[in-house]
Design a protein around this motif. Structure first.
Motif, short mmCIF file in Angstrom:
data_model
loop_
_atom_site.label_atom_id
_atom_site.label_comp_id
_atom_site.label_asym_id
_atom_site.label_seq_id
_atom_site.Cartn_x
_atom_site.Cartn_y
_atom_site.Cartn_z
N THR A 191 0.82 -1.22 0.00
CA THR A 191 0.00 0.00 0.00
C THR A 191 0.85 1.26 0.00
O THR A 191 0.41 2.32 -0.48
N ARG A 192 2.06 1.18 0.52
CA ARG A 192 2.93 2.36 0.55
C ARG A 192 3.21 2.93 -0.84
O ARG A 192 3.59 4.09 -0.97
N ARG B 205 -4.51 5.95 0.62
CA ARG B 205 -3.94 4.82 1.35
C ARG B 205 -4.70 4.49 2.63
O ARG B 205 -4.74 3.34 3.06
#
Length: 626
Positions: free
Chosen positions: A217-218, A224
């Motif tokens: 997800t970063r 996010r």
């Protein structure tokens, strides 16, 4: 002379220097939050005990109330007690995991030489209490509950340190926080390995996929937050279905959340957007500036800041209310007083923690292994070791996992509560005696850290008969004037003088002072400390990130290396050590001079300093500060 606490958080201005992780000032601010949280925890504990004793049936019945949540044939049934212990405590363990991740990435545990002392103390503080518990509690038949005595309650530890700690707790606070992080790692590992039952491996495949998604997800450019939340829920349910305690899902997720020090370019970009918004106010520029500022800080630190108040003020007090409701009838207290289980817990937490922490650090100090700074003395460590006997939150948590018999659970809870009270009282006594026996340290009249040519920024011969040590701030106008006085002293005394600079940035009044201090340390790694110092003094109004890089370029430094060193733990630790020295000596204004090892009072023009040097030449040994 500029007078202000060097450890206070800025209240005005824009601190434009990129963060090195939570600063000392930020940690002090967090201590205030933990102090209030510890008081709420104490109030909730007292309320649970009163409730359980005045209305035993209602207390138990309330927490056994069932809640059913589901859609169609998919139903989840929880008691309120399980909701607190399995769901809300997952958030608590999530914040613990964030702190562990931060400490290993950019905090106290990045350097083994610095981490060695709290890590070894924490390991000894885990092993010895468990051993004592097993030896004493064996007749009770509950030897498997040894995990109850292994962990320290960090919230109570920090809150109690703020209430009863010594006058200059800086280094002790950092030592105990690092110890608590390692302690938490041990406790979490033991919960996962020892207190997990009915294990079903297949749901962990789903958990692994969810954790992989958390890691990936970063790389998303936006949105996010909802993705993290969705994946976190999936991972939590997968842990629950596997039989692994679902609170550990919070730890697993936290360890994958990125943590970093803000990049200089990100900070500069955020500042440019803020200036653009100021010149042309609009909602579009406002959103861009806000997003840029937010993104310049790692999500780890943002999540810690966001969740910390909820954990301290809501989750932990609710946990205490749900778990500390021990019935204190004469029969139960008599049984507890005669119970090997109760005494095993008291001995493990009170004696085991104190002896484990103090004993291991005493051996390290005797062998000259590890790094002990001024103020981190054995008497202070003894008080901190006693405070580690407050094992409240995780101790009560493991009681629920390790002991099935309600009567034995009551005896164990009595042991935890008694141990926490004894540990608090014992630590108070140790700290008061420690402060009473150290009047010179408390008055700050003697230099606490000896001058070390291998460490200190010094010019002049190492064996010069006269020594001046200055604690200063590169943005302070008085320090600029003092630099002229020092030059005059040096011109007159020549090689008879050695001069040492140490950092005491006034972070409230001078928002870029910490930036200058750390930049000078990065320059020192290329052998250019005093040249950089002169450059900072020459332009005190312009010490933002871009200005600092420009100065490095003008001095011919390797700028790529300089930028890497700027965000290194070594640089941050070096400045922080000087700041802790200043705190230990009660330095609240700069410049502050130590002449031949003794604190100088009065004017600091060249002739006054020379007279002070000559009059104290036969005094304390300036090379040792004693």
């Amino acid at each position: 002379m500029t007078e202000l606490s060097i450890l206070e958080q800025p209240t005005s201005g824009t601190h434009t220097h990129e963060s090195r992780g939570p600063s000392i000032a930020a940690r002090i601010s967090a201590m205030g939050q933990n102090r209030i949280g510890a008081l709420l925890l104490l109030i909730a504990t007292a309320a649970a005990i009163v409730w359980a004793n005045l209305a035993t049936g209602s207390y138990a019945a309330f927490w056994e109330t069932h809640l059913t949540v589901g859609v169609g044939d998919i139903q989840l049934d929880f008691t309120l007690h399980a909701l607190v212990n399995d769901a809300l405590m997952a958030i608590f363990f999530f914040t613990v995991g964030l702190e562990v991740r931060r400490e290993f990435a950019i905090g106290e545990l990045t350097s083994w030489s610095r981490a060695m002392v709290p890590v070894i103390a924490a390991i000894a503080g885990l092993a010895l209490p468990a051993l004592l518990f097993v030896l004493i509690a064996a007749p009770s038949g509950h030897v498997g509950a040894w995990g109850v005595v292994i962990s320290t309650d960090t919230a109570f530890l920090v809150g109690a340190l703020a209430l009863i700690g010594p006058r200059v707790p800086g280094r002790l606070r950092v030592f105990l926080l690092a110890l608590a992080v390692v302690d938490d790692i041990g406790a979490l590992s033991i919960i996962a390995l020892v207190y997990t039952g009915d294990f079903t491996p297949y749901p962990l495949i789903v958990a692994a996929l969810g954790l992989a998604g958390v890691y990936a997800t970063r790389y998303l450019r936006g949105g996010r937050g909802p993705v993290y939340a969705t994946l976190a829920i999936i991972v939590w349910f997968a842990f629950l279905a596997s039989g692994v305690h679902p609170t550990l899902a919070g730890v697993a997720i936290a360890l994958l959340v990125p943590v970093y020090r803000p990049d200089r370019r990100d900070v500069e970009h955020a500042l440019e957007l803020a200036r653009t918004f100021r010149q042309s106010p609009s909602s579009e520029y406002a959103r861009a500036a806000a997003n840029s500022l937010r993104e310049s800080i790692s999500i780890n630190e943002r999540l810690q800041s966001a969740y910390a108040p909820y954990v301290a003020y809501v989750i932990l007090p609710l946990f205490a209310l749900a778990n500390a409701g021990v019935v204190l009838s004469p029969e139960i207290l008599t049984a507890a007083a005669q119970s090997a289980l109760t005494w095993g817990i008291i001995a493990g937490l009170v004696v085991g923690k104190l002896v484990g922490v103090l004993g291991s650090t005493s051996v390290l100090k005797l062998l000259r292994v590890g790094e002990f700074g001024p103020g981190l003395t054995l008497d202070r460590i003894a008080g901190g070791g006693a405070l580690c006997g407050i094992g409240f939150t995780i101790s009560l948590f493991i009681i629920d996992l390790a002991i099935d018999d309600p009567a034995a659970q009551n005896e164990a809870r009595v042991g935890v509560l008694a141990a926490s009270v004894i540990a608090f009282v014992l630590a108070t006594i140790v700290f008061r005696i420690s402060d009473a026996l150290r009047p010179d340290l408390n008055t700050g009249q003697t230099l606490v850290r000896p001058v070390d040519p291998a460490r200190d920024h010094m010019y002049g011969p190492a064996d010069a008969p006269y020594t001046i040590v200055e604690y200063g701030d590169f943005q302070c106008g008085f320090c600029l004037k003092a630099s002229g006085s020092i030059q005059e002293v040096h011109d007159e005394l020549g090689d008879q003088l050695r001069y040492v600079w140490r950092h005491a940035p006034l972070v409230q009044q001078h928002p870029n002072a910490l930036a200058g201090a750390e930049a000078s340390e990065a320059a020192a790694m290329q052998g250019r400390f005093f040249e950089f110092e002169r450059g900072l003094f020459a332009d005190q109004d312009n010490q933002r990130p871009t200005d600092i890089i420009r100065l490095a370029q003008n001095l011919g430094l390797d700028v790529a290396r300089f930028e890497r060193d700027l965000v290194s733990p070594e640089v941050a630790s070096r400045v922080r050590d000087d700041m802790f020295d200043a705190e230990a000596m009660g330095i609240t204004s700069v410049p502050t001079f130590f002449v031949n090892g003794r604190r100088h009072t009065g004017p600091y023009d060249a002739q006054s300093l020379i007279r002070a040097l000559q009059s104290t030449a036969g005094g304390p040994d300036a090379s040792t500060g004693h």
